[in-house]
Design a protein around this motif. Structure first.
Motif, mmCIF file in Angstrom:
data_model
loop_
_atom_site.group_PDB
_atom_site.id
_atom_site.type_symbol
_atom_site.label_atom_id
_atom_site.label_comp_id
_atom_site.label_asym_id
_atom_site.label_seq_id
_atom_site.Cartn_x
_atom_site.Cartn_y
_atom_site.Cartn_z
ATOM 1 N N TYR A 196 0.827 -1.200 0.000
ATOM 2 C CA TYR A 196 0.000 0.000 0.000
ATOM 3 C C TYR A 196 0.868 1.260 0.000
ATOM 4 N N ARG A 197 1.985 1.213 0.726
ATOM 5 C CA ARG A 197 2.918 2.337 0.723
ATOM 6 C C ARG A 197 3.444 2.600 -0.673
ATOM 7 N N LEU A 198 3.798 1.545 -1.393
ATOM 8 C CA LEU A 198 4.321 1.688 -2.750
ATOM 9 C C LEU A 198 3.281 2.310 -3.679
ATOM 10 N N VAL A 199 2.044 1.825 -3.611
ATOM 11 C CA VAL A 199 0.977 2.380 -4.454
ATOM 12 C C VAL A 199 0.729 3.842 -4.105
ATOM 13 N N PHE A 200 0.674 4.127 -2.820
ATOM 14 C CA PHE A 200 0.437 5.496 -2.350
ATOM 15 C C PHE A 200 1.505 6.439 -2.890
ATOM 16 N N GLU A 201 2.772 6.029 -2.802
ATOM 17 C CA GLU A 201 3.860 6.890 -3.264
ATOM 18 C C GLU A 201 3.870 7.024 -4.785
ATOM 19 N N LYS A 202 3.612 5.937 -5.505
ATOM 20 C CA LYS A 202 3.584 6.033 -6.963
ATOM 21 C C LYS A 202 2.498 7.002 -7.431
ATOM 22 N N LEU A 203 1.396 7.053 -6.700
ATOM 23 C CA LEU A 203 0.299 7.949 -7.075
ATOM 24 C C LEU A 203 0.502 9.377 -6.563
ATOM 25 N N ARG A 204 1.609 9.632 -5.872
ATOM 26 C CA ARG A 204 1.975 10.965 -5.374
ATOM 27 C C ARG A 204 0.856 11.593 -4.539
ATOM 28 N N LEU A 205 0.213 10.769 -3.743
ATOM 29 C CA LEU A 205 -0.897 11.248 -2.927
ATOM 30 C C LEU A 205 -0.384 12.067 -1.747
ATOM 31 N N LYS A 206 -1.170 13.076 -1.379
ATOM 32 C CA LYS A 206 -0.825 13.937 -0.246
ATOM 33 C C LYS A 206 -2.122 14.350 0.452
ATOM 34 N N PRO A 207 -2.053 14.824 1.679
ATOM 35 C CA PRO A 207 -3.266 15.217 2.394
ATOM 36 C C PRO A 207 -4.127 16.173 1.576
ATOM 37 N N GLY A 208 -5.418 15.906 1.579
ATOM 38 C CA GLY A 208 -6.369 16.728 0.835
ATOM 39 C C GLY A 208 -6.685 16.208 -0.557
ATOM 40 N N ASP A 209 -5.870 15.285 -1.090
ATOM 41 C CA ASP A 209 -6.133 14.707 -2.413
ATOM 42 C C ASP A 209 -7.352 13.781 -2.367
ATOM 43 N N ARG A 210 -7.856 13.478 -3.557
ATOM 44 C CA ARG A 210 -9.002 12.568 -3.690
ATOM 45 C C ARG A 210 -8.555 11.325 -4.452
ATOM 46 N N LEU A 211 -8.819 10.151 -3.866
ATOM 47 C CA LEU A 211 -8.450 8.862 -4.455
ATOM 48 C C LEU A 211 -9.697 8.039 -4.712
ATOM 49 N N LEU A 212 -9.758 7.426 -5.896
ATOM 50 C CA LEU A 212 -10.781 6.427 -6.209
ATOM 51 C C LEU A 212 -10.089 5.077 -6.307
ATOM 52 N N ASP A 213 -10.549 4.089 -5.514
ATOM 53 C CA ASP A 213 -9.980 2.736 -5.535
ATOM 54 C C ASP A 213 -11.058 1.779 -6.032
ATOM 55 N N VAL A 214 -10.909 1.297 -7.271
ATOM 56 C CA VAL A 214 -11.916 0.424 -7.863
ATOM 57 C C VAL A 214 -11.567 -1.033 -7.589
ATOM 58 N N GLY A 215 -12.595 -1.838 -7.271
ATOM 59 C CA GLY A 215 -12.344 -3.204 -6.851
ATOM 60 C C GLY A 215 -11.570 -3.201 -5.546
ATOM 61 N N CYS A 216 -12.078 -2.482 -4.555
ATOM 62 C CA CYS A 216 -11.294 -2.122 -3.367
ATOM 63 C C CYS A 216 -11.185 -3.233 -2.334
ATOM 64 N N GLY A 217 -11.845 -4.366 -2.543
ATOM 65 C CA GLY A 217 -11.777 -5.445 -1.567
ATOM 66 C C GLY A 217 -12.309 -5.018 -0.214
ATOM 67 N N TRP A 218 -11.562 -5.349 0.831
ATOM 68 C CA TRP A 218 -11.971 -5.000 2.195
ATOM 69 C C TRP A 218 -11.507 -3.600 2.590
ATOM 70 N N GLY A 219 -11.146 -2.792 1.623
ATOM 71 C CA GLY A 219 -10.855 -1.386 1.880
ATOM 72 C C GLY A 219 -9.476 -1.086 2.417
ATOM 73 N N GLY A 220 -8.512 -1.970 2.202
ATOM 74 C CA GLY A 220 -7.164 -1.748 2.721
ATOM 75 C C GLY A 220 -6.511 -0.498 2.176
ATOM 76 N N MET A 221 -6.571 -0.295 0.864
ATOM 77 C CA MET A 221 -5.955 0.880 0.259
ATOM 78 C C MET A 221 -6.708 2.146 0.667
ATOM 79 N N VAL A 222 -8.020 2.048 0.748
ATOM 80 C CA VAL A 222 -8.835 3.200 1.142
ATOM 81 C C VAL A 222 -8.455 3.664 2.542
ATOM 82 N N ARG A 223 -8.347 2.745 3.472
ATOM 83 C CA ARG A 223 -8.024 3.108 4.852
ATOM 84 C C ARG A 223 -6.567 3.575 4.980
ATOM 85 N N PHE A 224 -5.649 2.949 4.213
ATOM 86 C CA PHE A 224 -4.248 3.393 4.232
ATOM 87 C C PHE A 224 -4.155 4.854 3.806
#
Length: 437
Positions: A196-224
């Motif tokens: 999840y850290r790797l995906v987060f960094e590749k997407l250059r996410l920062k506080p206040g950004d908006r992320l859409l996670d499709v096929g999110c499973g049990w929400g691990g990436m969403v909560r991270f």
């Protein structure tokens, strides 16, 4: 008289035993001990591993199932037993079979003797175990392949088994996708957090950004992402996953930042997301739907927004994408895999600019190793929760998949892309990769 001499004899001679038939197809080179219900045996008596065919019904499954399907049916139905491995992790047995067992068709006159010995009653297909999904041609009644209704049914077949069962197999992370191991001795939970850290960094996410996670499973990436100040929306077709994720979000105090919806990703109406992650969804989309899939995800992104697609792939771009045999009927109905080249081409053809791709194949082999270890540890509870047959399906599926990743039968690719602006600009992207490997 040798097996081959008996097989070449007349119809008046005694029928071949089940073990003798196996030796004919295996060239008398069995890497394990085989025993059958008729009292026959073959292979080294002191072999580390053994296979026991317990019933005539099992012989029918073996004789009528194409490829690995017959073996899986006999195993799941309880007509075949294995020795030397745990049913939750038959990896070592499968590896031995893959390394040392090669089947060859015998000459026609020998095949005639084999058929006579088996008996016509064992060459007529019988009902498979109830855990098996219908063949693809019969699934038309559930809707066209990869329509919303049929996709929902396929997801229900695989993911709505039991959240309790998944918790035992996946561990506390409840993450059913390839982990990313920082070290060989890293724990599964550490590796999933690192993914999840790797995906987060590749997407250059920062506080206040908006992320859409499709096929999110049990929400691990969403909560991270939400724990790091990102407004994250996830969507899954699984009712069990959505319910679990919504409860986890509430327990973590993330309701202001995180949301998981039960539904189809194609029903997301919001646009302007800073990033989209798709972790383990493309396998269910269907190759012919790649253009519409990437076009839709691109339409949800703002100009300069990033997309990361993480999925299982084939090692080439020519193979038939549809899964066959055991995987299609017991694990991923309607699942399709193709090479990373076809995925990249589909993304580029809708106007996305591909920035980076990498293969995490060894990491998935390690992930499956750890999932199997979890299943073995919680075997009695898993059997009580979902039944022996379903638990066997999972042990066979995960151990076989581990072997496939280790031998480059399948791979896992992450593809990172950006939605360029009207004049091809991509905002302030750095000139070199900006994430920590």
């Amino acid at each position: 008289m040798t097996v081959k001499q008996r097989a070449a004899g007349t119809a008046k001679e005694p029928k071949l035993t089940v073990a003798e038939i196996l030796e004919i197809f295996a060239g008398s080179r069995l890497p394990l001990r085989f025993t059958a219900y008729d009292g026959s045996a073959a292979g080294p008596p002191d072999a580390t591993f053994g296979v026991e065919l317990k019933t005539p019904r099992g012989l029918t499954y073996l004789a009528t199932g194409r490829g690995d399907l017959g073996l899986a049916r006999a195993w799941i139905a309880g007509d075949l037993d294995v020795h030397g491995v745990h049913p939750g992790d038959p990896y070592e047995l499968l590896k031995t079979l893959a390394d040392g067992l090669v089947f060859r068709l015998p000459p026609p006159h020998v095949m005639t003797q084999v058929v006579r010995s088996i008996g016509l009653e064992h060459l007529r297909p019988i009902a498979p175990p109830p855990q098996e999904a219908p063949p693809r041609w019969r699934r038309v009644a559930e809707g066209l392949r990869h329509s919303k209704s049929r996709d929902a049914e396929a997801i229900h077949h695989h993911y709505d088994v039991s959240n309790t069962f998944y918790g035992w197999v996946l561990g506390p992370s409840m993450t059913y996708t390839c982990a990313y191991y920082p070290r060989q001795d890293a724990s599964l939970d550490e590796a999933q957090e690192n993914k999840y850290r790797l995906v987060f960094e590749k997407l250059r996410l920062k506080p206040g950004d908006r992320l859409l996670d499709v096929g999110c499973g049990w929400g691990g990436m969403v909560r991270f992402a939400a724990r790091r100040g990102v407004h994250a929306t996830g969507v899954t077709l699984s009712t069990e996953q959505a319910s679990w994720a919504q409860q986890a979000i509430a327990e973590d105090g993330l309701n202001d930042l995180a949301e998981v919806r039960h539904g189809d990703y194609r029903d997301i109406t919001e646009t302007g997301f800073d990033a989209v992650s798709s972790i383990g969804l493309l396998e269910h989309i269907g190759v012919r739907n790649y253009p519409s899939y990437f076009r839709f995800l691109q339409s949800r992104l703002r100009s300069g927004g990033l997309l990361l697609n993480h999925c299982i792939t084939r090692p080439d771009n020519r193979s038939e994408p549809s899964a066959r045999g055991f995987i299609d009927r017991y694990v991923f109905p309607d699942g399709e895999l193709t090479g990373s080249g076809r995925i990249i081409r589909a993304a580029q053809d809708v106007g996305l600019e591909v920035l980076h791709e990498e293969n995490l194949r060894p990491h998935y082999a390690l992930t499956l190793r750890d999932w199997c270890a979890n299943l073995v540890e919680h075997w009695d509870e898993a059997v009580a929760e979902v039944g022996l047959a379903t638990a066997k399906v999972w042990g066979l599926y995960m151990a076989g998949s581990r072997l496939a990743f280790e031998t480059n039968g399948i791979q896992l690719h992450q593809v990172l892309a950006v939605r360029p602006g009207e004049r091809g600009d991509t905002g302030d992207l750095p000139l070199r990769p900006w994430w920590t490997p």
